[in-house]
Motif scaffolding. Structure first.
Motif, short mmCIF file in Angstrom:
data_model
loop_
_atom_site.label_atom_id
_atom_site.label_comp_id
_atom_site.label_asym_id
_atom_site.label_seq_id
_atom_site.Cartn_x
_atom_site.Cartn_y
_atom_site.Cartn_z
N VAL A 168 13.47 28.36 -27.04
CA VAL A 168 12.28 27.66 -27.51
C VAL A 168 11.50 27.16 -26.31
O VAL A 168 12.05 26.45 -25.46
N PRO A 169 10.21 27.49 -26.18
CA PRO A 169 9.40 26.95 -25.08
C PRO A 169 9.32 25.43 -25.15
O PRO A 169 9.26 24.86 -26.25
N LEU A 170 9.31 24.80 -23.99
CA LEU A 170 9.36 23.34 -23.96
C LEU A 170 8.17 22.69 -24.67
O LEU A 170 8.32 21.63 -25.30
N HIS A 171 6.98 23.32 -24.56
CA HIS A 171 5.83 22.66 -25.17
C HIS A 171 5.92 22.64 -26.69
O HIS A 171 5.25 21.83 -27.34
N LEU A 172 6.77 23.49 -27.28
CA LEU A 172 6.91 23.50 -28.74
C LEU A 172 7.84 22.39 -29.24
O LEU A 172 7.90 22.15 -30.45
N SER A 201 17.87 14.79 -29.48
CA SER A 201 16.54 15.07 -30.01
C SER A 201 16.09 16.50 -29.72
O SER A 201 15.41 17.12 -30.55
N ALA A 202 16.46 17.05 -28.57
CA ALA A 202 16.05 18.42 -28.24
C ALA A 202 16.69 19.42 -29.20
O ALA A 202 16.05 20.39 -29.62
N LYS A 261 4.92 20.17 -17.92
CA LYS A 261 4.54 21.29 -17.05
C LYS A 261 3.64 22.30 -17.76
O LYS A 261 3.50 23.43 -17.31
N SER A 262 3.05 21.89 -18.85
CA SER A 262 2.18 22.81 -19.59
C SER A 262 0.87 22.99 -18.85
O SER A 262 0.35 22.06 -18.24
#
Length: 292
Positions: free
Chosen positions: A281-285, A48-49, A291-292
């Motif tokens: 790619v930033p994780l929140h995207l 999925s990532a 951790k946001s």
């Protein structure tokens, strides 16, 4: 000879720093990983990532404005008219069955995954008339005495294409001939992720943990072992509360393996960040807001 002259001599006039003949590699050739998992390109996209990173980059890139300019004799730039053949080809209709946005998405997806995007250039009277995306995993740039040629594997065999017949979109690389494949270099990380997914799936399919151990006070023969499997082979079942009937003085010992001991959740979270790093790619995207 000064440094600048030595650099020019290294590259040559219109030459390449990489003078190696033959196939030009975009990454490690093997698909096997240290985790013991063979990660194909299709299997990587099932993570999925990876899917989320690729979709985010391709959709964002294809939505950006696209303008075309030509350099005038006085050095200034002038925007091309909408009826110019390059504008028609790249901004409106690259081929009969794709829109420009679909074409840009396809080429960007190739670039993000394989480090190289390839499209066949069809011409009418020497002028490009259509761009047809090729399968990047089937394209091999090969350098010979005449320059770069592209070997394209099809169902009818290998087709050799000249450099001016292929639109080659290159990603980050080290020598300017091919881009480096993120999939190839991230395969070990993806192997761990796929192995964790398989382990989790197998664990859930068997009720989350082993039901227990059947102890016998002596070594079994092959016939006895096969008979044991025949009688008790259905012990492992998705129904955790399934009852067992023990015969012949067998002793049952339950096994407890909490998920915290396996560190499965933490491991899978770490692999998510590792994959995102490969694609920048930033994780929140990709919907990871822990951790946001």
């Amino acid at each position: 000879m000064n440094l600048f002259s030595r650099v020019l001599a290294l590259f040559g006039v219109g030459g390449l720093a990489n003078t190696d003949k033959g196939q030009q590699y975009s990454g490690p050739a093997t698909r096997s990983t240290e985790a013991g998992i063979v990660v194909s390109d299709d299997r990587a996209m099932q993570v999925s990532a990876v899917w989320s990173c690729v979709k985010l980059i391709t959709e964002t890139t294809s939505s950006l404005p696209l303008h075309f300019f030509e350099r005038r004799s006085d050095g200034e730039r002038e925007m091309l008219e909408q009826d110019h053949y390059l504008v028609q080809l790249l901004k409106w209709k690259p081929n009969p069955w794709m829109t420009a946005i679909e074409f840009r998405e396809a080429m960007t997806a190739q670039l993000v995954l394989w480090g190289n995007g390839y499209a066949l250039i069809e011409r009418i009277d020497g002028r490009p008339s259509s761009l047809i995306p090729m399968k990047p995993e089937h394209v091999v740039p090969v350098r010979d005495e005449t320059g770069i040629r592209y070997h394209y594997t099809t169902s009818k065999g290998v087709v050799i294409l000249a450099a001016d017949s292929v639109f080659h979109l290159k990603g980050f690389g080290t020598e300017g001939i091919v881009g480096l494949s993120p999939l190839a270099y991230a395969r070990s990380v993806l192997g761990i992720t796929v192995a964790a997914d398989r382990y989790a799936s197998k664990s859930f399919s068997e009720g989350g943990r082993p039901a227990g151990v059947l102890r016998v006070d002596k070594f079994l023969t092959d016939d006895q072992r096969n008979k044991m499997k025949e009688i008790y082979g259905k012990v492992s079942d998705t129904e955790v509360s399934r009852l067992m009937v023990l015969e012949g003085g067998l002793e049952f010992q339950a096994i407890s393996m909490p998920p915290d001991d396996m560190q499965m959740l933490g491991s899978r979270q770490f692999q998510l960040a590792e994959i995102a790093r490969f694609f920048r790619v930033p994780l929140h995207l990709i919907m990871d807001t822990e951790k946001s």
